[in-house]
Design a protein around this motif. Sequence first.
Motif, PDB file in Angstrom:
ATOM      1  N   LEU A 141       0.821  -1.206   0.000  1.00  0.00           N
ATOM      2  CA  LEU A 141       0.000   0.000   0.000  1.00  0.00           C
ATOM      3  C   LEU A 141       0.859   1.262   0.000  1.00  0.00           C
ATOM      4  CD1 LEU A 141      -1.639   2.347   1.741  1.00  0.00           C
ATOM      5  CD2 LEU A 141      -2.896   0.991   0.054  1.00  0.00           C
ATOM      6  N   ALA A 142       1.935   1.290   0.773  1.00  0.00           N
ATOM      7  CA  ALA A 142       2.803   2.466   0.833  1.00  0.00           C
ATOM      8  C   ALA A 142       3.358   2.799  -0.553  1.00  0.00           C
ATOM      9  CB  ALA A 142       3.937   2.248   1.831  1.00  0.00           C
ATOM     10  N   THR A 143       3.762   1.787  -1.287  1.00  0.00           N
ATOM     11  CA  THR A 143       4.259   1.989  -2.645  1.00  0.00           C
ATOM     12  C   THR A 143       3.159   2.571  -3.529  1.00  0.00           C
ATOM     13  OG1 THR A 143       5.889   0.232  -2.385  1.00  0.00           O
ATOM     14  CG2 THR A 143       5.304   0.846  -4.645  1.00  0.00           C
ATOM     15  N   MET A 144       1.946   2.054  -3.409  1.00  0.00           N
ATOM     16  CA  MET A 144       0.825   2.556  -4.192  1.00  0.00           C
ATOM     17  C   MET A 144       0.529   4.018  -3.866  1.00  0.00           C
ATOM     18  SD  MET A 144      -1.766  -0.660  -3.941  1.00  0.00           S
ATOM     19  CE  MET A 144      -2.757  -0.400  -5.384  1.00  0.00           C
ATOM     20  N   VAL A 145       0.555   4.357  -2.586  1.00  0.00           N
ATOM     21  CA  VAL A 145       0.265   5.728  -2.155  1.00  0.00           C
ATOM     22  C   VAL A 145       1.318   6.675  -2.722  1.00  0.00           C
ATOM     23  CG1 VAL A 145       0.235   7.255  -0.120  1.00  0.00           C
ATOM     24  CG2 VAL A 145      -1.070   5.129  -0.106  1.00  0.00           C
TER      25      VAL A 145
END
Length: 149
Positions: A141-145
Amino acid sequence: MQAFTVRVYGIMINEKKQVLVSDEYIRGGYYTKFPGGGLEFGEGTLECIIREWKEELDQDVEVVEHIYTTDFFQISAFDDKSQIISIYYLVKPTSPFTKPILANPFDFEIPEGVTQVEGVRWIDWNDFSAETVTLPIDKVLATMVKEKY
């Protein structure tokens, strides 16, 4: 018997382009994750994140958009019997932020006999990445954000 645990998390990015994370001591381990928690029977995921945010941060939020739902198998970090499904929403505040902010990761005391302690802190956008969070789904998720916002 198969067990599923549904977790619902909020992603908040403030006007200074900082991301809110929760530093937690849980059963002897240290985890940096996004604020949120477990879906309770009888509630929807939107109700869950609003309730969890109020319980953990004493702040009212509005859900802006769905960001991601786990699309791969993930076993629980706390047992080897349940599959975790995590749902993430971008949230924005509808009441003031009043929770104390940690200056540094895990900058809290753990009283003897206590199994869970948590605190929150803001991470500057340039310092925020998959490496700043602990759990495997949070890393995705952090990468997506970072890519989306």
